[in-house]
Design an enzyme around this catalytic site. Structure first.
Site, PDB file in Angstrom:
ATOM      1  N   PHE A 131       0.859  -1.183   0.000  1.00 53.16           N
ATOM      2  CA  PHE A 131       0.000   0.000   0.000  1.00 53.16           C
ATOM      3  C   PHE A 131       0.893   1.230   0.000  1.00 53.16           C
ATOM      4  CE2 PHE A 131      -2.319   3.599   1.562  1.00 53.16           C
ATOM      5  CZ  PHE A 131      -3.500   3.518   0.865  1.00 53.16           C
ATOM      6  N   ASP A 160       9.290   2.870   2.180  1.00 52.61           N
ATOM      7  CA  ASP A 160       8.089   3.637   2.485  1.00 52.61           C
ATOM      8  C   ASP A 160       7.809   3.455   3.975  1.00 52.61           C
ATOM      9  OD1 ASP A 160       5.588   4.652   2.941  1.00 52.61           O
ATOM     10  OD2 ASP A 160       4.655   3.792   1.142  1.00 52.61           O
ATOM     11  N   LYS A 178       2.360  10.895   7.182  1.00 49.26           N
ATOM     12  CA  LYS A 178       1.511  10.668   8.361  1.00 49.26           C
ATOM     13  C   LYS A 178       2.001  11.407   9.608  1.00 49.26           C
ATOM     14  CE  LYS A 178      -1.208   6.891   6.736  1.00 49.26           C
ATOM     15  NZ  LYS A 178      -0.851   5.797   5.847  1.00 49.26           N
TER      16      LYS A 178
HETATM   17  C1  LIG Z   1      -0.988   5.925   4.363  1.00 47.38           C
HETATM   18  C2  LIG Z   1       0.122   5.412   3.539  1.00 47.38           C
HETATM   19  C3  LIG Z   1       0.450   6.013   2.317  1.00 47.38           C
HETATM   20  C4  LIG Z   1      -0.385   7.122   1.700  1.00 47.38           C
HETATM   21  O1  LIG Z   1      -0.436   8.268   2.500  1.00 47.38           O
HETATM   22  P1  LIG Z   1      -1.588   9.367   2.206  1.00 47.38           P
HETATM   23  O2  LIG Z   1      -1.213  10.517   3.091  1.00 47.38           O
HETATM   24  O3  LIG Z   1      -2.888   8.735   2.583  1.00 47.38           O
HETATM   25  O4  LIG Z   1      -1.528   9.694   0.766  1.00 47.38           O
HETATM   26  C5  LIG Z   1       1.538   5.526   1.627  1.00 47.38           C
HETATM   27  N1  LIG Z   1       2.267   4.509   2.108  1.00 47.38           N
HETATM   28  C6  LIG Z   1       1.988   3.907   3.284  1.00 47.38           C
HETATM   29  C7  LIG Z   1       2.855   2.800   3.764  1.00 47.38           C
HETATM   30  C8  LIG Z   1       0.901   4.328   4.028  1.00 47.38           C
HETATM   31  O5  LIG Z   1       0.594   3.701   5.158  1.00 47.38           O
END
Ligand SMILES: *Cc1c(COP(=O)(O)O)cnc(C)c1O
Length: 408
Positions: A144, A233, A262
């Site tokens: 994700f 990520d 985040k």
């Molecule tokens: C939440 C998340 C994203 C996307 O972040 P947004 O601020 O919602 O665009 C990307 N990678 C990971 C691992 C995430 O948990």
């Protein structure tokens, strides 16, 4: 009860006038402090989701709110057409936290991942000499990385990609946690077109999936040998969630590129960033990438305070200490047969419900009735990720509620 305080009326109006791209639990929140939130009827709930880890420091952290308030009345936006006084301290401190020398600030997580993808490709063409238009990025199944068309194009979750195409080419998907598959994908690259491997060190949305201990070090070794960038990520796993600043630290792995978001915005506003060496981020020249709001004064003020708190290290230690307690108690529920598996690190857990206990949504609804906010994922998995500032007795109370719902 006025309409403003009537949860059923507010939920009905939201259903009528907003797209149904979420299916929220039936609670309407109006205020929050620390790990606790209050709904429009005055009922309190313990937040065990923490905005998918955007609220690592809890709701309304006094230091973050003080920084935000002071900046709000001073200067909120300049665009990057001009310098502003909060920019340099933020990027300097964030780079230092990551042990790198350059930062490219954006807003949402998806934008930061997009930035990393574009940067890796450009680095491939300009530094590695990959033939034009041929750069490839290896990603993991069940990933994700956000919701843009490019990012959902290499998702393996039909809910994310179905009927959203056509998609951006140039991505190869391999199973997560399978070092042999990664080795094969990198070996199957005679033309040297693979510029990067993009991974979540722990897959959050997939259900807090921790790879085998030798996986990340193995991927680090393979990518280093082949001159391929390792891009972590850490949008959800990073910034204290696992008991360390970065999840990669648990395996002593240092990626080439950190992707952050985040919690970087302290739950106050969207702040994301790509952090890397100047060899990598230096490929982006004026006019080649940007964002109107990226690196704005308000974001930098809050982001700098987040980085300052992370450099103090207390939040990571707290997550590690309370995380041990969390996993010890959840382990007992596995022993008692109501959970089939528990995964995670620190104050972060994915719980698979044993068959017969109902869906994740049903259990989350029962927990809501007891004053706990928990989110289900993938049918029978629950995710627990409280604000890292949660009090120990509140965590214990939450675990008692969970036990009573699952065991009876
Ligand atoms: C939440 C998340 C994203 C996307 O972040 P947004 O601020 O919602 O665009 C990307 N990678 C990971 C691992 C995430 O948990």
């Amino acid at each position: 009860m006025s309409v403003q305080e009537n949860p059923a009326a507010l939920i009905a109006a939201a259903e009528a006038h907003s797209a149904h791209n979420y299916h929220p639990l039936p609670v309407v929140l109006s205020s929050g402090r620390g790990a606790w939130v209050t709904d429009v009827t005055g009922r309190r709930y313990l937040d065990l989701l923490a905005g998918y880890s955007a609220l690592n420091f809890g709701h309304g952290h006094p230091r973050l709110i003080a920084e935000a308030k002071a900046q709000l009345t001073r200067l909120t936006l300049t665009s990057r057409a001009f310098h502003h006084e909060r920019f340099a301290p933020f990027v300097t401190e964030l780079a230092e936290l990551c042990g790198k020398d350059m930062v490219l600030p954006m807003n949402t997580g998806a934008e930061a991942v997009e930035t990393a993808v574009k940067t890796a490709r450009k680095w491939g063409y300009r530094v590695r000499g990959v033939p034009a238009g041929r750069a490839r990025i290896v990603v993991a199944a069940n990933n994700f990385h956000g919701r843009t068309t490019t990012l959902v194009g290499f998702s393996t979750d039909p809910d994310a990609y179905e009927d959203h195409g056509p998609f951006t080419p140039g991505f190869t998907v391999v199973p997560f946690g399978d070092l042999a598959a990664m080795e094969a994908a990198l070996a199957d690259d005679a033309e040297g077109e693979v510029v990067a491997v993009l991974l979540e060190p722990i897959q959050g949305e997939a259900g807090v999936v921790v790879p085998p201990a030798d996986y990340l070090p193995g991927v680090r070794r393979l990518t280093a040998e082949r001159g391929v960038l390792l891009m972590a990520d850490e949008i959800q796993s990073g910034l204290g969630r696992t008991g360390r600043t970065f999840a990669c630290e648990h395996e002593n792995v240092v990626p080439d590129v950190y992707i952050l978001g985040k919690a970087l915005g302290g739950g106050v506003l969207p702040v994301s960033a790509v952090v890397a060496s100047s060899e990598v981020l230096g490929v982006q020249r004026p006019g080649e990438h940007g964002s109107t709001f990226g690196g704005n004064p308000l974001a930098c003020a809050v982001g700098l305070e987040v980085v300052t708190m992370l450099r103090e290290g207390e939040i990571q230690a707290r997550s590690a200490r309370l995380g041990e307690r969390l996993h010890e108690e959840l382990g007992k529920l596995v022993g008692e047969g109501v959970l089939t598996e528990v995964r995670g690190r620190g104050l972060w857990a994915g719980l698979d419900l044993a068959p017969g206990l109902g869906t994740g949504r049903e259990v989350a609804t029962k927990l809501l009735e007891r004053g706990l906010l928990v989110k289900d994922t993938h049918g029978s998995t629950l995710r627990i990720a409280p604000p890292l500032v949660i009090e120990e007795e509140d965590l214990d109370w939450a675990l008692t509620q969970l036990r009573e719902v699952l065991v009876g």
